[in-house]
Write a protein that holds these residues in place. Sequence first.
Motif, PDB file in Angstrom:
ATOM      1  N   UNK A 141       0.773  -1.230   0.000  1.00  0.00           N
ATOM      2  CA  UNK A 141       0.000   0.000   0.000  1.00  0.00           C
ATOM      3  C   UNK A 141       0.799   1.271   0.000  1.00  0.00           C
ATOM      4  N   UNK A 142       2.061   1.215   0.538  1.00  0.00           N
ATOM      5  CA  UNK A 142       2.867   2.435   0.582  1.00  0.00           C
ATOM      6  C   UNK A 142       3.662   2.676  -0.697  1.00  0.00           C
ATOM      7  N   UNK A 143       3.519   1.801  -1.687  1.00  0.00           N
ATOM      8  CA  UNK A 143       4.176   1.911  -3.004  1.00  0.00           C
ATOM      9  C   UNK A 143       5.682   1.713  -2.954  1.00  0.00           C
ATOM     10  N   UNK A 144       6.241   1.385  -1.788  1.00  0.00           N
ATOM     11  CA  UNK A 144       7.687   1.211  -1.654  1.00  0.00           C
ATOM     12  C   UNK A 144       8.131  -0.227  -1.873  1.00  0.00           C
ATOM     13  N   UNK A 145       7.214  -1.188  -1.801  1.00  0.00           N
ATOM     14  CA  UNK A 145       7.610  -2.588  -1.807  1.00  0.00           C
ATOM     15  C   UNK A 145       6.921  -3.378  -2.915  1.00  0.00           C
ATOM     16  N   UNK A 146       7.648  -3.722  -3.972  1.00  0.00           N
ATOM     17  CA  UNK A 146       7.090  -4.645  -4.971  1.00  0.00           C
ATOM     18  C   UNK A 146       7.009  -6.062  -4.379  1.00  0.00           C
ATOM     19  N   UNK A 147       6.013  -6.791  -4.796  1.00  0.00           N
ATOM     20  CA  UNK A 147       5.815  -8.170  -4.338  1.00  0.00           C
ATOM     21  C   UNK A 147       5.705  -9.054  -5.571  1.00  0.00           C
ATOM     22  N   UNK A 148       6.492 -10.140  -5.615  1.00  0.00           N
ATOM     23  CA  UNK A 148       6.374 -11.062  -6.748  1.00  0.00           C
ATOM     24  C   UNK A 148       6.179 -12.487  -6.264  1.00  0.00           C
ATOM     25  N   UNK A 149       5.628 -13.303  -7.142  1.00  0.00           N
ATOM     26  CA  UNK A 149       5.456 -14.737  -6.873  1.00  0.00           C
ATOM     27  C   UNK A 149       6.289 -15.494  -7.887  1.00  0.00           C
ATOM     28  N   UNK A 195      10.101  -6.972  -1.759  1.00  0.00           N
ATOM     29  CA  UNK A 195      11.330  -6.207  -1.947  1.00  0.00           C
ATOM     30  C   UNK A 195      11.114  -4.762  -1.494  1.00  0.00           C
ATOM     31  N   UNK A 196      12.216  -4.109  -1.095  1.00  0.00           N
ATOM     32  CA  UNK A 196      12.152  -2.686  -0.783  1.00  0.00           C
ATOM     33  C   UNK A 196      13.379  -1.990  -1.345  1.00  0.00           C
ATOM     34  N   UNK A 197      13.416  -1.740  -2.653  1.00  0.00           N
ATOM     35  CA  UNK A 197      14.566  -1.054  -3.254  1.00  0.00           C
ATOM     36  C   UNK A 197      14.660   0.380  -2.735  1.00  0.00           C
ATOM     37  N   UNK A 198      15.877   0.803  -2.425  1.00  0.00           N
ATOM     38  CA  UNK A 198      16.060   2.165  -1.915  1.00  0.00           C
ATOM     39  C   UNK A 198      15.669   3.211  -2.947  1.00  0.00           C
ATOM     40  N   UNK A 199      15.648   2.837  -4.231  1.00  0.00           N
ATOM     41  CA  UNK A 199      15.313   3.806  -5.270  1.00  0.00           C
ATOM     42  C   UNK A 199      13.871   4.281  -5.161  1.00  0.00           C
ATOM     43  N   UNK A 200      13.016   3.529  -4.476  1.00  0.00           N
ATOM     44  CA  UNK A 200      11.623   3.931  -4.342  1.00  0.00           C
ATOM     45  C   UNK A 200      11.394   4.903  -3.197  1.00  0.00           C
TER      46      UNK A 200
END
Length: 554
Positions: free
Chosen positions: A160-168, A176-181
């Motif tokens: 929800x905070x747009x900082x963490x992509x989630x993949x399966x 994931x939480x890339x610092x670029x976000x």
Amino acid sequence: MRHHWHRDINHIGNQISFRAPSTVTISTDHDLMAIVYRGTLLCLWDLEGHRHVGFCTKILDDGSSIANHIVSVCFNPVRDLNMLVVSYMDGYVAVFDTVSLAIKWLAKIDTQIIAVSPDGRTLAGGDSVGNLKIFDFERLQLLYRVTLSSDGISALGFTGNSFRPVDIRSAVVNVWEPSVLVRKSNDADEDGTEISSDVATLFDSGPADMIPHYYNQDIVRIKAAFGESMAICGRLNGAVDMYDPHSGKLGFQTLYEHTGSTPVLLLDWTEKHRIVVSVDSSSRIKAMRLFLSPKNIIYAVEELLDSELPSRHVANQILISPDGTKLLASSTATDFLWSFESKSLIASRHIESLANWAWVTHPLLCSQLIYFEVGKLQFHSWDASGFSQVGEAQVDTTYVMNLGVENVELGTTDTAILIKIISQGPRNTSSSTPARNLKETSLYSLEISTSPNVQSKILQPVPFFHSEDHKMIPTPRAILGNILGASDQTALVFLSTTGWICSVPLDNRAPHTLFQRHFFVPSAWLSTSSPIMSLRKRMFCLFGATKWQLLGMA
């Protein structure tokens, strides 16, 4: 309510009336529905008015349009932007205006599964070979890339905070939480596309297909270095790099390279003397002394050793002496001792070919090192004369009597040696029950004395954990080392077979009953052999996965 949507479309309706949709995406923010029928155009519908809005068509440079082979469709959640993203099998991604149905952007970014962050500013893309890419939505510019494994990405999303992509991937969910976000606050820029300055400097502004060379070179060995803030990385192409997470350009700096692009097999580091030693798959040994400049730049200032093992010898372990003057390299048949001062081999000793043995520095006497094999300990001195044996002790083997020992690894506490046994499990002597072929891991503690007069003693290894609590105790997969925890209390840190980083306080002798789980490591981060990790004093863990990225620090 049932609605025959296709009847509102003239000749196209006849083509799709007997076809099941291959992709359906609904946006309640836009009150729109996008339907893809195999071999036809992407159809856009108005949910509120129950009417057909039109078709979204990809136009190529030659003016032709390709309507089929659509893989994924998603709406940008920001209603005012009126945007729809479509990915195609050939690697193209198109961004359409949902009002005019015109293409706003079209780029070949080689990604099929797509997702847009809740704030509408980031596009994530995944493909069938495991690549996860993060793009700036407005420009389709590559910001970050993760190449984790060959398992294809089957689904993507964002928290929800747009900082963490989630993949399966397969049966594993990765967050994931890339610092670029990490971007500037909402008042930084009206169009919402500005990236914070401390993050923007980490990435080149070139096109998406311009990937730095180290994206394609696996990290196979890691050692934490320089006050817990950096890591020395050995690569599959023979390079030895320094990784600094606080610097720009992704933080990698090549220190030196092994000739012939031969993979780095072993890596060791001494913090006190700032010496790094690496051994490649051709048994070439390189030792360098490093220097940290006031500007935080690392230099290899002195080559201490450039040699190799004799033919048909492969190094299984290397160990730098505590005083930084010698190097031990052990193979299956011979142990070798080099001097950094003379840059030459000063001693060697032939041993019977054993399947399971290991060397470790004495936990109480840094002037000694200990040779361990099942049933025996030998105490040797790190002196210039070579392998001077100063003591020996027998080790009770009852604890491995029913185990088919496959591998032995050693660690240390302040007063003991930790023995990790990897075995085929208890041998089943029952004729009615088939034997299991499952590998099991056991951890034992062996208290060590400072006295060299231990020849007549039989040392008794004890289980590291209390056997009564075996159902609750995690099984160690890798011993990471010791840390100084709360109240200056020493604790052992290890990775469990279930993927948890755990610690055990060492204020009492084994067997132990207390432990703490700190955080979970996704299975996709860990290689199929031994995990690539390193630990320093203050709870600093550095993880490496396949390819270039270092995935986490705590």
